[in-house]
Design an enzyme around this catalytic site. Structure first.
Site, PDB file in Angstrom:
ATOM      1  N   LYS B  79       1.197  -1.295  -0.138  1.00  0.00           N
ATOM      2  CA  LYS B  79       0.071   0.058   0.546  1.00  0.00           C
ATOM      3  C   LYS B  79       0.546   1.564   0.267  1.00  0.00           C
ATOM      4  O   LYS B  79       2.035   1.411   0.786  1.00  0.00           O
ATOM      5  CB  LYS B  79      -0.935  -0.101   1.267  1.00  0.00           C
ATOM      6  N   SER B 154      -9.541   2.102   2.591  1.00  0.00           N
ATOM      7  CA  SER B 154      -8.997   2.373   1.767  1.00  0.00           C
ATOM      8  C   SER B 154      -7.873   1.398   0.853  1.00  0.00           C
ATOM      9  O   SER B 154      -6.813   2.204   0.001  1.00  0.00           O
ATOM     10  CB  SER B 154      -8.538   3.122   2.748  1.00  0.00           C
ATOM     11  N   SER B 178      -9.867  -0.513   6.298  1.00  0.00           N
ATOM     12  CA  SER B 178      -9.746  -0.027   5.658  1.00  0.00           C
ATOM     13  C   SER B 178      -8.724  -1.383   4.928  1.00  0.00           C
ATOM     14  O   SER B 178      -8.357  -1.771   3.935  1.00  0.00           O
ATOM     15  CB  SER B 178      -8.684   0.964   5.434  1.00  0.00           C
TER      16      SER B 178
END
Lengths: 95, 488
Positions: B79, B154, B178
């Site tokens: 990420k 996210s 997330s």
């Protein structure tokens, strides 16, 4: 909760954000809606409840003050929008 | 069968047995990314050249017998809020559009030391603020199951990249759901560890008291294997702890006899999609048939978790994001009058709308006159929510529920009404407030063919019990979900 123009301007100063008029109008509405929504917490009786920042007990971490990382200044300055003589360059702060 | 249909552990085994090399696996991942990215946009940065070089080095060390771990040679996506030295790390924000860190985040470094090959950085909601991955400065990621839908957020890029067989596994971060919610939307498995289990060093902070790094992968074994590698105390993060019970793969036992599972009745009331409800309850039934003791109970304060979460997370965000000022790294505005004006213009031009919204709210709730009424009130509520979970865990080993009220939403459906989007976090945020571990794994499909996630919550530092329950459930799966069934 009604958010005034003054509040938005004040929060803008705290947040270091310069909002356009359009953004301000939107922020007023969003913040007002959100504060009404989170105001739900007032239904709860929290008298005598200790505010909790950490969910289990941890203690302050102490260590000897010994430098373990090397000097990485040159590399770090590569990320700066402007750098000179091994330092960050910022706009003039006083006359 | 493509190498990328394998789980990370299966691929690692093949590399270990010399059936395939790390370079071949990495090249295959890069080719898959190249073929699908135009449609999916899972990655902000793909480091093709670097990845092949790293794979060559790793392979040489595997050949010498220096690297013997389960994930040695296996490609991974990270990420884009985790620092990797020399690799663009943007948080999917304009304000960090050109930032190249000088150091590695601990979790990534541990994976690298174990021989995983980083192929690139995955897309996300800007600064991890959002539940759809649409707030990214680099455009939305699409859900591989339906390109008109969001992958969740996210960590949407990480989840979609795994679901689309671009990489066998990825790292994400979870502040209010997330990891778990995008795992649910994309039909993959993801675990948010107990707060403190994984070092946050090098993770660009959003809500520091809530953030945790964790894996998104194809199955429970992969998640346990990755977690075993990345967890542990780190001197560089004083909130990380050296807790026992970190031998997560030993928990992969197909046995839930006598396991006490509680189902919060309040999780199944209004607002929950009928097909989600049906499949999650069916999963509970399955575990019951395997010998678990399943019971409904009343979990209190469910409706107070989201308000408390958004106050705390926004407050911490407003403080954490003060560092982006156009001086040390990232974007700086072109023209300005003075220092203060430079700060303001840089931040106003560099941050997107959702980030500004949360910084404004956070600054407000921390401001003098409102601090007690909002911020302290939220911290007291957090204590009450934690106590509710403590009470529940006196009776149960695991709490079972949905991950999200719906399956993946259509692109563009959520952003117009922030509060509506925030309400989608109802089953995930309380876990972050209470610091508990939670796993999300596929448990079926809705009538549109979209994956549904099952969430299992455990006690502090008891990831092993939820991994065992998840593993046992996974053994009963009659459908193929972890390796994506649809061709993107």
């Amino acid at each position: 909760m009604t958010i005034t123009d003054e509040t938005i301007d004040y929060v803008g100063i705290l947040a270091k954000l310069e909002l356009s008029d359009e953004e301000k109008a939107r922020a007023k509405k969003d913040m007002s809606d959100m504060l009404d929504y989170v105001g739900k917490l007032n239904e709860l009786d929290t008298d005598g409840v200790e505010p909790m920042s950490h969910t289990f007990s941890i203690n302050n971490v102490m260590r000897e003050d010994v430098v373990t990382n090397g000097d990485d200044r040159e590399n770090m300055l590569l990320n700066a929008p402007e750098a000179k003589d091994g330092a960050y360059v910022v706009p003039k702060t006083f006359n | 069968m493509s190498l990328l249909e394998l789980t990370a552990v299966e691929l690692g085994n093949k590399i270990k047995n010399k059936e395939v090399s790390s370079v071949e696996a990495t090249k295959e991942a890069l080719a898959s990314i190249k073929a699908k990215e135009e449609r999916l946009n899972c990655f902000v940065t793909v480091d093709e050249e670097g990845a092949i070089k790293r794979a060559e080095k790793i392979q040489a060390r595997i050949d010498k017998g220096e690297l013997t771990g389960s994930l040695a040679g296996v490609p991974v996506g990270i990420k884009d809020n985790m620092n990797i030295a020399g690799m663009l790390t943007t948080c999917s924000s304009k304000i960090l559009y050109n930032f190249k860190p000088t150091f590695n985040s601990t979790a990534v470094e541990k994976l690298m030391n174990a021989g995983a090959v980083v192929v690139g950085k995955t897309n996300m909601d800007e600064f991890a603020m959002g539940s759809t991955s649409e707030t990214s400065y680099f455009g939305p990621t699409k859900n591989p199951w339906d390109l008109e839908r969001v992958p969740g957020g996210s960590s949407g890029g990480s989840a979609a990249a795994v679901a689309a067989n671009e990489v066998p596994f990825a790292l994400g971060s979870d502040t209010g759901g997330s990891i778990r919610q995008p795992a649910s939307f994309c039909g993959v498995t993801g675990i948010k560890p107990t707060y403190g289990r994984v070092s946050r060093y090098g993770l660009i902070a959003y809500g520091s008291s809530l953030d945790q790094i964790g894996p998104l992968a194809k199955d429970v074994r992969d998640c346990a294997t990755v977690l075993e590698i990345i967890s542990g105390k780190d001197d560089k993060d004083s909130t990380s702890v050296a807790e026992a019970g970190a031998d997560f793969t030993s928990a992969l036992v197909d046995d839930v006899k006598g396991l006490k599972i509680g189902i919060p009745k309040t999780y199944f009331s209004e607002g929950l999609d009928a097909s989600v409800k049906e499949n999650v309850l069916k999963a509970a039934k399955t575990l019951e048939e395997k010998g678990a003791i399943v019971e409904e109970f009343d979990l209190g304060l469910v409706d107070y978790a989201i308000p408390a979460y958004y106050i705390i997370a926004s407050a911490e965000a407003s403080s954490n994001l003060e560092r982006f000022d156009g001086v040390k790294y990232g974007y700086r505005t072109d023209s300005f009058l003075d220092l203060h004006n430079m700060y303001k213009k840089t931040r106003s031009e560099g941050f997107g709308a959702e980030v500004k919204r949360r910084i404004m709210l956070g600054s407000f709730v921390l401001s003098s006159g409102y601090f007690d009424a909002y911020y302290m009130k939220a911290l007291r509520t957090k204590a009450l929510i934690k106590a509710e979970f403590d009470k529940a865990f006196e009776k149960y080993d695991v709490i079972l529920g949905p991950v999200a009220p719906t399956t993946a939403l259509k692109l563009g459906e959520s952003l117009s009404d922030p509060i509506k989007m925030y309400l989608g976090d109802i089953y995930t945020v309380s876990v972050n407030l209470a610091g508990l571990p939670g796993i999300s794994l596929p448990c079926g499909f809705d009538d549109k063919g979209l994956p549904i996630g099952l969430q299992l919550l455990g006690k502090h530092f008891d990831e092993k019990t939820i991994l065992r329950a998840a593993y046992a459930f996974e053994q009963t799966k009659s459908y193929e979900c972890s390796a994506i069934a649809k061709e993107v």
